[in-house]
Design an enzyme around this catalytic site. Sequence first.
Site, PDB file in Angstrom:
ATOM      1  N   GLY A 138       0.805  -1.211   0.000  1.00  0.00           N
ATOM      2  CA  GLY A 138       0.000   0.000   0.000  1.00  0.00           C
ATOM      3  C   GLY A 138       0.840   1.265   0.000  1.00  0.00           C
ATOM      4  N   CYS A 141       1.035   1.498  12.301  1.00  0.00           N
ATOM      5  CA  CYS A 141       2.201   2.045  11.619  1.00  0.00           C
ATOM      6  C   CYS A 141       2.835   3.168  12.422  1.00  0.00           C
ATOM      7  CB  CYS A 141       1.806   2.590  10.250  1.00  0.00           C
ATOM      8  SG  CYS A 141       0.934   1.385   9.279  1.00  0.00           S
TER       9      CYS A 141
HETATM   10  C1  LIG Z   1      -5.149   3.365   5.023  1.00  0.00           C
HETATM   11  C2  LIG Z   1      -3.788   2.765   4.819  1.00  0.00           C
HETATM   12  N1  LIG Z   1      -3.019   3.225   3.830  1.00  0.00           N
HETATM   13  C3  LIG Z   1      -1.802   2.709   3.585  1.00  0.00           C
HETATM   14  C4  LIG Z   1      -1.285   1.683   4.352  1.00  0.00           C
HETATM   15  C5  LIG Z   1       0.067   1.117   4.031  1.00  0.00           C
HETATM   16  O1  LIG Z   1      -0.040  -0.162   3.447  1.00  0.00           O
HETATM   17  P1  LIG Z   1       1.186  -1.193   3.483  1.00  0.00           P
HETATM   18  O2  LIG Z   1       1.310  -1.665   4.907  1.00  0.00           O
HETATM   19  O3  LIG Z   1       0.799  -2.297   2.546  1.00  0.00           O
HETATM   20  O4  LIG Z   1       2.397  -0.461   3.032  1.00  0.00           O
HETATM   21  C6  LIG Z   1      -2.050   1.186   5.413  1.00  0.00           C
HETATM   22  C7  LIG Z   1      -1.506   0.142   6.306  1.00  0.00           C
HETATM   23  O5  LIG Z   1      -1.526   0.266   7.509  1.00  0.00           O
HETATM   24  C8  LIG Z   1      -3.346   1.737   5.647  1.00  0.00           C
HETATM   25  O6  LIG Z   1      -4.117   1.280   6.630  1.00  0.00           O
END
Ligand SMILES: Cc1ncc(COP(=O)(O)O)c(C=O)c1O
Length: 385
Positions: free
Chosen positions: A70, A327
């Site tokens: 993502g 995150c």
């Molecule tokens: C809304 C949103 N965008 C982006 C991401 C990032 O995705 P990835 O973990 O696959 O890099 C996340 C992951 O926590 C998310 O919840």
Amino acid sequence: MEVYLDNAATTKPRKEVVEAMLRSLEKEYGNPSSLHRKGVEVEREIKRVRRILARALGCTEQEIIFTSGGTEANNLAIRGIIDAYKRVGNHIITSTIEHKSVLNIFGLLEKQGFDATYLEVDKKGLICIEQLKDAVNDDTVLVTLMHVNNEIGSIQPIAEAGRVIKNINNRTLFHVDGIQSFGKIRFGLKDMEIDSFSISGHKIHGPKGVGALYIKKGVRINPLLIGGSQERNIRSGTENVPGIYGLGEAVRLTMEEQDKNIEYLNELRNYAINAFKSEISGIHVISEDSDEFAPHIINIAFPGIKSEIMLHSLEQDGIYVSSGSACSSKEKEYSHVLRALNIGGDLIDSSIRFSLSYTNTKEEIDYTVEKTREHFISLKSIIGR
Ligand SMILES: Cc1ncc(COP(=O)(O)O)c(C=O)c1O
């Protein structure tokens, strides 16, 4: 008992996903760019996965680019569009509650001289369409919004936002972070006037480190990675083949079971909110029970008890939850999302995110509510001494 309620952070890969990945690792390990049989069989399989994603999103195969997840999909869309459409303007728009993979690029772009507008949200975490109308102008090159927020589950009015943006300036591009919406709410990409849309494998019981970006036909995106011209030159680098195999299975099963699983998630969510509210007094449900929230995220504040203390207390009982976004939860600061809601420090400081999957059961919810109640009462009595 072990209860995993951190499904917005990541999900457990499904059995079929693991099997598909093992097939790739053990048997179909060729490089899809190779001209011999070993390469061709993998190339064919990647094509098949691309078809699955295209069918799931309602677009063509040429509109799908595989990424490393993502974060890369959001980066590729935002930076790639800005770079390709520099001439359109210098103004960019997003909201205050986006994921860091969007907000931190905006910070960088501002340093480079872009003029950024951050749309505010109300107490439910929703943007105001009137504010968006006021913000879009002749100089706006890009608007990027998330479909579903990862901390509170609010669903933005993306279709309406798209109409408003294109009405005011049809040269403005519109990117949507669909990482928390894909498979959790029903939508049709082509019903929304959007130019790019990102998804991530590990939020839908697929593998980590793989995702995809939908790029509407005709929209130009400059690459972040330069190399061997894979993915139509938009995303060079030998494909994460096991990841793509796993993503294919995750997307296929998500779509196959979507109606059933969404209905179940809604039921489980209502069941959980009712149980929390009736069993524990003095709590505050931040994500209310309404159509404006995705069914897999419940955010509850336990005033007086710091969320980290509650999180680790629940962990002792085998219950895994999150204190805001996974995150950013290692950063010792208030969640930017909860702060944007204007709900007061005590609620922000004590908020816990319970995020559900179709694999969770009502028994698990009962156990979680019971343990949360015990901890809330005993922690409050210790603090009150
Ligand atoms: C809304 C949103 N965008 C982006 C991401 C990032 O995705 P990835 O973990 O696959 O890099 C996340 C992951 O926590 C998310 O919840």
